[in-house]
Design an enzyme around this catalytic site. Structure first.
Site: not given
Ligand code: NAP
Ligand code: HSE
Length: 421
Positions: A12-13, A131, A184, A187, A202
């Site tokens: 997602t990010v 965010g 998206g 977590e 956080k």
């Molecule tokens: P996500 O959609 O699950 O994406 C994770 C990515 O990392 C995917 O591309 C995955 O590969 C890759 N990945 C994960 N584990 C791996 C491993 N062991 N080896 C190789 N590749 C790996 O997660 P996300 O929502 O983008 O979140 C990413 C980070 O940002 C997290 O720390 C989360 O807490 C933080 N965050 C998220 C948000 C939000 O709104 N989503 C907001 C703030 C912070 P594949 O694509 O091949 O599966």
């Molecule tokens: N899962 C987290 C939330 C992503 O919903 O706030 C942003 O850090």
């Protein structure tokens, strides 16, 4: 000069970050200098929503953190292991790190930041809290003059989205969670959201920045929203409250009180109006008083905005000559255009006689100014106040109508004309 960046993760990010970096026009000029050279993912064959050269993808994440050409590693893969190892390796290889990973920072921040200090590299964490709200830099830089006494707010978008929908439409937590996952916000393991782990991570990060002290996660009280039923939400509403997952840290006599709890918030409290995925964080400090930040707290675009902001900060330091990020000098003049459309409120003092409202309506109609409301109030003596609210209309049409109205023999004055937001 090109600044080479490696991404760990493109979910997602990461996808949001790539979208911004591959479409830099109209954004900060430093983004023109960023080149993505490798992207680490789990499955290199997975279809991606941004068209990129397939050779950029690798499942060998070590090859990114050990690549001597990469200057900045953007960690957006999440999880604590193997992420911790990879981040430490990147730092040990003198790479700057930009991360959105609050779970990692709240558990291993000290070790990571200590190593970064030794290697004189930056670990940037804006996206880890709030965010798209630039709260980390606010605490790191802009509130530096203050003695902070408390931070409280809504720091988890997923649970706020769920609670908002439960308040508005009833409904089941698990069903609404599925929507938050689809959007998206959640977590990878949404237990982190629902049970308050994410909010606890956080508030620990925010408190550590605000109070300049280490916050062991084990000391953060934590309760999630799993037991907040529709019944509680309805009872709270009847009593004039909204239930919100509140994270707070405050200095009290003897130390720091820090925790995350679902709380009844009075409906008239500013945090009660923070709905959906929006986060809001209120900080009290001396001398500023209270300052509140609000904005999208999760999701692709919001989080990418924060990650890329950090990236720009590091790029500014790496570019030759160093980019003067703090000075601002636009080079082209803006093309400013007059306001085109608005909704208007107008008050006219007219003679109190039959046909006046009809005259006003006819003139507005002649210029295609359609009216939402027209009424008369405060008749006094021979005068009346006629109030008009238009629909959204062309400014030019409205002002032409006003010019004609001013010629009406029945009009005494145009009392006020205001725009409606
Ligand atoms: P996500 O959609 O699950 O994406 C994770 C990515 O990392 C995917 O591309 C995955 O590969 C890759 N990945 C994960 N584990 C791996 C491993 N062991 N080896 C190789 N590749 C790996 O997660 P996300 O929502 O983008 O979140 C990413 C980070 O940002 C997290 O720390 C989360 O807490 C933080 N965050 C998220 C948000 C939000 O709104 N989503 C907001 C703030 C912070 P594949 O694509 O091949 O599966
Ligand atoms: N899962 C987290 C939330 C992503 O919903 O706030 C942003 O850090």
């Amino acid at each position: 000069m090109t600044i080479k960046v490696g991404l760990l993760g493109m979910g997602t990010v990461g996808t949001g970050v790539v979208q911004v970096l591959t479409d830099p026009a109209g954004r900060h000029p430093l983004l023109q200098e960023v080149e993505i050279v490798k992207i680490g993912v789990r499955d290199t064959a997975k279809p991606r929503s941004v068209a990129l050269d397939p050779s950029l993808f690798t499942s060998n994440l070590e090859s990114i953190v050990n690549d001597p050409t990469i200057q900045i590693v953007v960690e957006v893969m999440g999880g604590v292991e193997p992420t911790r190892d990879l981040v430490l390796q990147a730092i040990a290889n003198n790479k700057h790190v930009v991360t959105a990973n609050k779970a990692l920072l709240a558990r291993h921040g000290e070790e990571i930041l200590e190593l970064a200090k030794r290697h004189q590299v930056y670990v940037m964490l804006e996206a880890s809290v709030g965010g798209g709200i630039p709260i980390v830099n606010v605490l790191k830089q802009f509130l530096g003059a203050n003695r902070i006494t408390s931070i409280q707010g809504i720091v988890n978008g997923t649970t706020n989205y769920i609670l908002t929908r439960m308040h508005r439409e009833g409904g089941d937590l698990q069903e609404i969670l599925a929507d938050a996952q689809r959007l998206g916000y959640a977590e990878a393991d949404p237990t982190a959201d629902i049970d308050g782990f994410d909010a606890a991570d956080k508030i620990a990060i925010l408190a550590s920045l605000a109070f300049g002290q280490r916050i062991p996660l084990s000391e953060v009280s934590r309760e999630g929203i799993r037991n907040v039923s529709s019944l509680e939400i309805a009872s709270a509403a009847r009593l004039g409250y909204v239930i919100k997952l509140i994270a707070r840290a405050q200095l009290v006599t003897g130390g720091l009180e820090i925790g995350v709890y679902p709380m009844l918030v009075p409906q008239e409290h500013p945090l009660a109006t923070i709905n959906g995925v929006t986060n809001a964080i209120a900080i009290k400090g001396d001398p500023i008083g209270e300052i509140v930040f609000a904005g999208p707290g999760a999701g692709q675009g919001a989080t990418a905005s924060a990650v890329v902001a950090d990236l720009i900060n590091v790029c500014a330091l790496l570019s030759h000559p160093p980019h003067p990020l703090l000075s601002y000098m636009p080079t082209t003049a803006a093309q400013v255009v007059p306001p085109r459309e608005n909704q208007f409120y107008a008050r006219f003092t007219t003679l109190d006689q039959p046909g006046v409202i009809g005259e006003l309506g006819t003139i507005f109609g002649r210029y295609s100014v359609s009216l939402e409301t027209i009424f008369q109030q405060n008749r006094s003596g021979k005068y009346a106040q006629v109030i008009v609210i238009t629909h959204t209309v062309r400014e030019a049409d409205f002002w032409q109508a006003i010019r004609e109205i001013k010629e009406l023999p029945t009009l005494q004055t145009v009392g006020a004309i205001l725009r409606v937001l």
